[in-house]
Design a protein around this motif. Structure first.
Motif, short mmCIF file in Angstrom:
data_model
loop_
_atom_site.label_atom_id
_atom_site.label_comp_id
_atom_site.label_asym_id
_atom_site.label_seq_id
_atom_site.Cartn_x
_atom_site.Cartn_y
_atom_site.Cartn_z
N SER A 275 0.90 -1.25 -0.03
CA SER A 275 -0.07 0.01 0.12
C SER A 275 0.92 1.10 0.09
O SER A 275 1.96 1.28 0.73
CB SER A 275 -1.03 0.00 1.17
N ALA A 276 0.64 2.29 -0.80
CA ALA A 276 1.17 3.43 -0.83
C ALA A 276 0.64 4.47 0.32
O ALA A 276 1.62 5.46 0.50
CB ALA A 276 0.91 4.29 -2.10
N TYR A 277 -0.18 4.06 1.19
CA TYR A 277 -0.47 4.89 2.22
C TYR A 277 0.32 5.31 3.26
O TYR A 277 1.00 4.39 3.60
CB TYR A 277 -1.90 4.38 2.62
N THR A 278 0.43 6.43 3.74
CA THR A 278 1.38 6.85 5.05
C THR A 278 0.44 7.25 6.19
O THR A 278 -0.86 7.36 5.68
CB THR A 278 2.15 7.92 4.41
N ALA A 279 1.14 7.53 6.91
CA ALA A 279 0.14 8.04 8.26
C ALA A 279 -0.03 9.62 7.97
O ALA A 279 0.39 10.41 7.22
CB ALA A 279 1.05 7.94 9.53
N GLY A 280 -1.61 9.78 8.21
CA GLY A 280 -2.03 11.32 8.19
C GLY A 280 -2.10 11.73 9.60
O GLY A 280 -1.02 11.95 10.53
N GLN A 281 -3.23 12.19 10.04
CA GLN A 281 -3.74 12.50 11.52
C GLN A 281 -3.30 11.38 12.39
O GLN A 281 -3.10 11.78 13.65
CB GLN A 281 -5.02 13.19 11.41
N GLU A 282 -3.34 10.40 12.29
CA GLU A 282 -3.28 9.07 13.09
C GLU A 282 -2.14 8.34 12.64
O GLU A 282 -1.78 8.16 11.40
CB GLU A 282 -4.52 8.24 13.16
N THR A 283 -1.36 7.59 13.46
CA THR A 283 -0.37 6.72 13.22
C THR A 283 -0.92 5.39 12.42
O THR A 283 -2.07 5.16 12.52
CB THR A 283 0.43 6.26 14.32
N ILE A 284 -0.13 4.73 11.75
CA ILE A 284 -0.46 3.55 11.03
C ILE A 284 -0.08 2.39 12.41
O ILE A 284 1.18 2.35 12.53
CB ILE A 284 0.26 3.19 9.82
N ASP A 285 -0.81 1.76 12.56
CA ASP A 285 -0.58 0.65 13.90
C ASP A 285 0.23 -0.49 13.37
O ASP A 285 0.44 -1.42 14.49
CB ASP A 285 -1.77 0.65 14.58
N ALA B 117 -8.54 11.60 6.52
CA ALA B 117 -7.82 12.22 7.54
C ALA B 117 -6.83 11.40 8.25
O ALA B 117 -5.98 11.71 8.68
CB ALA B 117 -8.92 12.56 8.77
N TYR B 118 -7.30 10.07 8.35
CA TYR B 118 -6.15 9.24 8.76
C TYR B 118 -5.13 8.85 8.16
O TYR B 118 -3.96 8.44 8.75
CB TYR B 118 -7.12 7.77 9.28
N PHE B 119 -5.20 8.75 6.80
CA PHE B 119 -3.96 8.37 6.11
C PHE B 119 -3.54 9.63 5.11
O PHE B 119 -4.18 10.50 4.72
CB PHE B 119 -4.41 7.27 5.03
N GLY B 120 -2.22 9.43 4.73
CA GLY B 120 -1.80 10.33 3.67
C GLY B 120 -1.20 9.70 2.47
O GLY B 120 -1.37 8.68 2.41
N ASN B 121 -0.78 10.45 1.27
CA ASN B 121 -0.46 9.89 0.10
C ASN B 121 -1.52 8.92 -0.60
O ASN B 121 -1.45 7.95 -1.10
CB ASN B 121 0.93 8.80 0.35
N LEU B 122 -2.48 9.46 -0.59
CA LEU B 122 -3.89 8.65 -1.03
C LEU B 122 -3.95 8.51 -2.58
O LEU B 122 -4.65 7.74 -2.99
CB LEU B 122 -5.32 9.42 -0.75
N GLY B 123 -3.13 9.35 -3.39
CA GLY B 123 -3.50 9.30 -4.77
C GLY B 123 -4.74 9.74 -5.20
O GLY B 123 -5.35 10.89 -4.31
#
Length: 323
Positions: free
Chosen positions: A169-179, A305-311
């Motif tokens: 997945s290309a997603y990164t952390a946004g306002q929340e961490t990736i657990d 909100a939770y994730f970044g790099n959404l494309g």
């Protein structure tokens, strides 16, 4: 605030014990969708439904069995605690799903119900409650294939949400961490996510690939039509039936029914703490920027909100049964 899922203090069982629960023991899944036809919500839900690891506690195994909200033949949730141990054969594994979509994504919510949130010590009604529903949200990109590509999962553990991504997945952390990462499992001809619920309190996270605490637990596999009852507290192959939350006469249609709900998204219950369990449109993380219930009703907002790099990611719904 994120907290530990496990209430048990039992040590993790040896890997050899877990071998009995290998995915290779999975039953055959229903067939894939008809070629050339656009996937229905039921087909999407079945395609992406997780292999689900349910921990159990030996002091009351069947209190950890998945069930339908109306497992006892009625929608009165004030009697669900009392009837939970009347007849284990009524605890047929059921998982509720809903699908909403934008031009770029499908958002699939899965809700797992237990009649009791319980403990094995005298709690004087402070740590238990009648009815218990926790779950997860999957974000699936429309990539031109029949069923799309999984990009993220957010789970519900009590009053906290946890974020996970699959390999690649290309997603990164946004306002929340990736657990953590999602462990994928092959079942029914597809690679699909896995999930895990603790015993007693039933907080839900991604499965970490390890063994059940104490060595006892149930592995549930998705089915379009079959709802099975585990043979006991350790059962490596049980099918759960997927039920559309938007179905006529179903869960969402009863959202204003005072026999089932005390208020919007909150089940009626009077054992332990009153009215303490929530449906998907009542789930809430206590310290994020997302309003109560929006994991189900506005999942694109939560994911953005939770994730970044959404494309390419649209937040405008082309279809949303919660609205």
């Amino acid at each position: 605030m994120k907290k530990s899922l496990t209430r048990k203090t039992t040590a993790i069982a040896a890997a050899a014990i877990f071998g009995a629960f290998a995915l290779s023991a999975a039953p055959a899944a229903p067939g894939a969708k008809t070629a050339q036809a656009a996937a229905t919500d039921a087909q999407l839900a079945l395609r992406w439904a997780p292999v689900h690891y349910q921990d159990t506690d030996s002091t009351d195994y069947d209190a950890d069995y998945l069930a339908a909200v109306n497992y006892d033949g009625d929608w009165d949730t004030l009697n669900n605690w009392e009837r939970q141990d009347d007849n284990a054969s009524s605890l047929k594994a059921t998982v509720y799903y809903s699908v909403v979509e934008t031009s770029t994504h499908w958002f699939l919510t899965y809700s797992f119900y237990h009649p009791r949130d319980w403990v094995d010590y005298p709690d004087f009604g402070l740590d238990t409650h009648e009815n218990d529903m926790e779950g997860l949200l999957l974000t699936v990109r429309k990539d031109g294939t029949d069923y799309g590509k999984l990009e993220a999962m957010v789970t519900v553990a009590h009053s906290d949400f946890y974020s996970f991504t699959p390999p690649g997945s290309a997603y990164t952390a946004g306002q929340e961490t990736i657990d953590g990462s999602i462990v994928m499992a092959n079942y029914g001809g597809y690679s699909r996510p896995t999930s895990f619920q603790e015993a007693k309190g039933h907080g839900l996270k991604a499965w970490n690939g390890g063994s059940f605490p104490g060595g006892d637990g149930i592995i549930y596999y998705p089915s379009a039509a079959t709802a099975e009852v585990p043979s006991g507290g350790s059962d490596s192959s049980v099918q759960y039936q997927l039920v559309d939350a938007f179905a006529s006469g179903g869960l969402w249609s009863r959202r204003n029914d005072a026999v089932t709900f005390a208020s919007r998204g909150t089940f009626l219950g009077d054992n332990g703490k009153d009215n303490s369990a929530n449906s998907a449109w009542g789930w809430d993380d206590g310290n994020d920027s997302i309003a109560r219930g929006e994991m189900a009703t506005d999942p694109a907002k939560l994911v953005s909100a939770y994730f970044g790099n959404l494309g390419n990611f649209s937040t405008a719904y082309t279809r949303n049964g919660y609205r």
